[in-house]
Design a protein around this motif. Structure first.
Motif, PDB file in Angstrom:
ATOM      1  N   MET A   1       0.841  -1.174   0.000  1.00 29.47           N
ATOM      2  CA  MET A   1       0.000   0.000   0.000  1.00 29.47           C
ATOM      3  C   MET A   1       0.889   1.241   0.000  1.00 29.47           C
ATOM      4  SD  MET A   1      -2.751   1.222   2.952  1.00 29.47           S
ATOM      5  CE  MET A   1      -1.816   0.503   4.259  1.00 29.47           C
ATOM      6  N   LYS A   2       0.519   2.225  -0.798  1.00 25.32           N
ATOM      7  CA  LYS A   2       1.215   3.502  -0.866  1.00 25.32           C
ATOM      8  C   LYS A   2       0.316   4.553  -0.228  1.00 25.32           C
ATOM      9  CE  LYS A   2       3.423   2.136  -5.116  1.00 25.32           C
ATOM     10  NZ  LYS A   2       3.567   2.376  -6.542  1.00 25.32           N
ATOM     11  N   ILE A   3       0.899   5.361   0.657  1.00 23.66           N
ATOM     12  CA  ILE A   3       0.088   6.375   1.330  1.00 23.66           C
ATOM     13  C   ILE A   3       0.800   7.721   1.329  1.00 23.66           C
ATOM     14  CG2 ILE A   3      -1.112   4.730   2.813  1.00 23.66           C
ATOM     15  CD1 ILE A   3       0.710   5.570   5.081  1.00 23.66           C
ATOM     16  N   SER A   4       0.019   8.763   1.466  1.00 20.17           N
ATOM     17  CA  SER A   4       0.527  10.120   1.596  1.00 20.17           C
ATOM     18  C   SER A   4      -0.013  10.686   2.905  1.00 20.17           C
ATOM     19  CB  SER A   4       0.060  10.972   0.418  1.00 20.17           C
ATOM     20  OG  SER A   4       0.555  12.284   0.538  1.00 20.17           O
ATOM     21  N   LEU A   5       0.881  11.150   3.760  1.00 19.30           N
ATOM     22  CA  LEU A   5       0.469  11.647   5.078  1.00 19.30           C
ATOM     23  C   LEU A   5       0.232  13.145   5.058  1.00 19.30           C
ATOM     24  CD1 LEU A   5       2.921   9.773   7.475  1.00 19.30           C
ATOM     25  CD2 LEU A   5       0.639   9.109   6.744  1.00 19.30           C
ATOM     26  N   ASP A   6      -0.779  13.568   5.801  1.00 19.70           N
ATOM     27  CA  ASP A   6      -0.990  14.997   5.983  1.00 19.70           C
ATOM     28  C   ASP A   6      -0.515  15.396   7.377  1.00 19.70           C
ATOM     29  OD1 ASP A   6      -2.976  14.236   7.770  1.00 19.70           O
ATOM     30  OD2 ASP A   6      -4.592  15.244   6.723  1.00 19.70           O
ATOM     31  N   THR A   7      -0.569  16.666   7.662  1.00 14.82           N
ATOM     32  CA  THR A   7      -0.071  17.202   8.925  1.00 14.82           C
ATOM     33  C   THR A   7      -0.758  16.581  10.132  1.00 14.82           C
ATOM     34  OG1 THR A   7       0.368  19.295   7.806  1.00 14.82           O
ATOM     35  CG2 THR A   7       0.360  19.333  10.208  1.00 14.82           C
ATOM     36  N   ASN A   8      -2.068  16.398  10.056  1.00 23.40           N
ATOM     37  CA  ASN A   8      -2.805  15.858  11.200  1.00 23.40           C
ATOM     38  C   ASN A   8      -2.352  14.453  11.569  1.00 23.40           C
ATOM     39  OD1 ASN A   8      -4.477  18.107  11.696  1.00 23.40           O
ATOM     40  ND2 ASN A   8      -5.693  17.555   9.920  1.00 23.40           N
ATOM     41  N   LEU A  29       0.882   3.093   8.927  1.00 28.72           N
ATOM     42  CA  LEU A  29       2.271   3.269   8.470  1.00 28.72           C
ATOM     43  C   LEU A  29       3.035   1.956   8.423  1.00 28.72           C
ATOM     44  CD1 LEU A  29       3.659   6.522  10.097  1.00 28.72           C
ATOM     45  CD2 LEU A  29       3.353   6.012   7.688  1.00 28.72           C
ATOM     46  N   GLU A  30       2.824   1.117   9.403  1.00 27.35           N
ATOM     47  CA  GLU A  30       3.530  -0.162   9.449  1.00 27.35           C
ATOM     48  C   GLU A  30       3.190  -1.039   8.255  1.00 27.35           C
ATOM     49  OE1 GLU A  30       2.606  -1.801  13.274  1.00 27.35           O
ATOM     50  OE2 GLU A  30       3.880  -0.352  14.318  1.00 27.35           O
ATOM     51  N   GLY A  31       1.981  -0.907   7.745  1.00 20.78           N
ATOM     52  CA  GLY A  31       1.567  -1.712   6.612  1.00 20.78           C
ATOM     53  C   GLY A  31       1.896  -1.104   5.258  1.00 20.78           C
TER      54      GLY A  31
END
Length: 71
Positions: A1-8, A29-31
């Motif tokens: 899985m690809k993710i993009s994190l925001d400030t929160n 995040l771990e996944g």
């Protein structure tokens, strides 16, 4: 899985003021195989830690260092 994190999400991970949200963010995040963070989100994260949470600058610096699991 690809993710993009925001400030929160970054803040929930680091501050831990909501344990349930911190666990959810950490589990996500771990996944993830790839995590991206925009420059804007990173700048806002640093600003909020400094201004709102009064985190010491060396601690902020340590919180944004990149740690590559593959190394």
């Amino acid at each position: 899985m690809k993710i993009s994190l925001d400030t929160n999400v970054l803040l929930r991970l680091m501050v831990g003021d909501d344990v349930a949200q911190q666990r959810t963010a950490a589990g996500t995040l771990e996944g993830a195989e790839l995590v991206s963070i925009s420059v804007q989100a990173l700048c806002e994260f640093v600003w909020v830690l400094d201004r709102s949470y009064r985190v010491a600058r060396p601690d902020i610096s340590a919180s944004i260092r990149v740690k590559n699991k593959k190394q």
